[in-house]
Design a protein around this motif. Structure first.
Motif, PDB file in Angstrom:
ATOM      1  N   HIS A  57      39.817  32.449  46.056  1.00 56.92           N
ATOM      2  CA  HIS A  57      40.429  33.282  46.361  1.00 56.92           C
ATOM      3  C   HIS A  57      39.474  33.268  48.085  1.00 56.92           C
ATOM      4  CE1 HIS A  57      38.514  35.510  44.217  1.00 56.92           C
ATOM      5  NE2 HIS A  57      39.166  36.373  44.365  1.00 56.92           N
ATOM      6  N   HIS A  59      37.936  36.508  49.168  1.00 57.21           N
ATOM      7  CA  HIS A  59      37.044  37.761  48.931  1.00 57.21           C
ATOM      8  C   HIS A  59      35.596  36.453  48.793  1.00 57.21           C
ATOM      9  CE1 HIS A  59      39.914  39.772  46.825  1.00 57.21           C
ATOM     10  NE2 HIS A  59      40.614  40.268  47.884  1.00 57.21           N
ATOM     11  N   ASP A  61      32.889  37.621  47.886  1.00 51.69           N
ATOM     12  CA  ASP A  61      31.925  37.177  46.582  1.00 51.69           C
ATOM     13  C   ASP A  61      32.136  35.440  46.317  1.00 51.69           C
ATOM     14  OD1 ASP A  61      34.370  38.623  45.493  1.00 51.69           O
ATOM     15  OD2 ASP A  61      34.004  38.117  43.793  1.00 51.69           O
ATOM     16  N   HIS A  62      33.738  34.637  46.856  1.00 50.79           N
ATOM     17  CA  HIS A  62      34.092  33.653  46.656  1.00 50.79           C
ATOM     18  C   HIS A  62      33.593  32.240  48.021  1.00 50.79           C
ATOM     19  CE1 HIS A  62      35.673  35.070  42.680  1.00 50.79           C
ATOM     20  NE2 HIS A  62      35.608  35.836  43.220  1.00 50.79           N
ATOM     21  N   HIS A 125      46.002  38.628  42.646  1.00 49.36           N
ATOM     22  CA  HIS A 125      44.623  39.622  42.689  1.00 49.36           C
ATOM     23  C   HIS A 125      45.606  39.800  44.403  1.00 49.36           C
ATOM     24  CE1 HIS A 125      40.909  40.109  42.589  1.00 49.36           C
ATOM     25  NE2 HIS A 125      40.906  39.570  43.716  1.00 49.36           N
ATOM     26  N   ASP A 147      39.392  36.996  38.524  1.00 48.83           N
ATOM     27  CA  ASP A 147      39.859  37.893  39.570  1.00 48.83           C
ATOM     28  C   ASP A 147      41.731  37.796  39.467  1.00 48.83           C
ATOM     29  OD1 ASP A 147      37.658  36.817  40.528  1.00 48.83           O
ATOM     30  OD2 ASP A 147      38.012  38.657  41.971  1.00 48.83           O
ATOM     31  N   HIS A 195      41.856  43.463  38.424  1.00 45.98           N
ATOM     32  CA  HIS A 195      41.094  42.689  37.778  1.00 45.98           C
ATOM     33  C   HIS A 195      41.449  43.439  36.329  1.00 45.98           C
ATOM     34  CE1 HIS A 195      38.007  41.017  40.938  1.00 45.98           C
ATOM     35  NE2 HIS A 195      38.512  42.359  41.661  1.00 45.98           N
TER      36      HIS A 195
HETATM   37 ZN   LIG Z   1      38.539  39.027  44.105  1.00 47.96          ZN
END
Ligand SMILES: [Zn+2]
Ligand SMILES: [Zn+2]
Length: 268
Positions: A57, A59, A61-62, A125, A147, A195
């Protein structure tokens, strides 16, 4: 032999490697490229051996380095159309994925990507969209679910198919409730598009895993609202209450947030 490494797991960056002797993919590129290159050198992996990237996805951090990684190594990036659009619109990502490197996935549809048979499934999410992956290669079914706001029938089914499973154990419910986060953030994390708690993770595992499951890695632990030992103990005690003994019936490990794991060899 199929190999698996986690290079990072959690809000400071997620990145996983899955490779055979002749093909390799990365799942999420949420860590810096320089760090990723250094880790790969340490493991004797050449990044030019990586042939595909899968994204869960959009976000940061990914996906932080997905554009640069795809550009530098001319790599196709697989994601759903909504996630690709989300990456395009994410202001945290300075280099986007070039149009000719965008490969579109359809939720629920299996696709052969090199040696990997990949099936993305929906994971609730609050991103543009989020998918988990069931990846079949060398006779092994590897499943990743990160997530996760809540456990759906699709997720239960994926857990039941797994030989090897990466699944989120984000927070301890009490630590989150008593912790420093503002109310709106606590609400967001606990919501059905937030989460997964240690408890919910443990129950989802205990109720849906089958005897084929060999190894579980708990991923995406919160720094403020969880501890690796607590996550492990909580999940372990739920599994034990169902008569499943980690260390005997299957392996249970916690992925560190910024520390890479060893290189695991996955076989049937
Ligand atoms: Zn996420
Ligand atoms: Zn995340």
């Amino acid at each position: 032999m199929l190999k698996f490494i986690s290079f990072g797991s959690g809000s400071s960056g997620n990145c996983y490697y899955l490779g055979t002797a002749t093909d390799a993919l990365m799942i999420d590129i949420g860590i810096g490229l320089r760090t990723l290159k250094k880790h790969c050198r340490d493991y004797g992996i050449s990044l030019s051996d990586v042939k595909h990237v899968l994204i869960t996805h959009d976000h940061a951090d990914h996906i932080k380095s997905v554009g640069s990684f795809s550009h530098d190594y001319t790599l196709p990036v697989y994601a759903t159309p909504k996630v690709h659009a989300g990456i395009d619109h994410n202001y945290c990502i300075t280099r986007k994925v070039a149009d000719d490197m965008k490969m579109m996935l359809t939720v629920g549809e299996e696709v052969q990507i090199g040696e990997f048979l990949v099936r993305p499934f929906m994971v609730p999410h609050d991103a543009s969209e989020n998918v988990g992956y069931e990846i079949h290669v060398e006779g092994v079914n590897f499943v990743i679910i990160t997530d996760v706001g809540c456990i759906t029938d699709d997720i239960k089914e994926a857990i039941s198919h797994a030989d090897y499973l990466v699944i989120e154990a984000n927070h301890d419910v009490e630590m989150l409730a008593n912790g420093p986060y503002p109310a709106y953030l606590k609400q967001r994390i606990q919501s059905e598009s937030g989460h997964l708690s240690n408890d919910s993770c443990g129950r989802a595992l205990a109720e849906n895993m089958t005897e084929r499951l060999k190894h579980v890695w708990l991923c995406h632990l919160s720094e403020e609202n969880n501890h690796p030992e607590l996550a492990r103990k909580t999940v372990e005690s739920i599994l034990r209450s169902y008569g499943i003994i980690p260390g005997k019936d299957m392996e249970l490990e916690v992925l560190r947030r910024t520390m890479p794991t060893g290189m695991y060899e996955l076989s049937i």
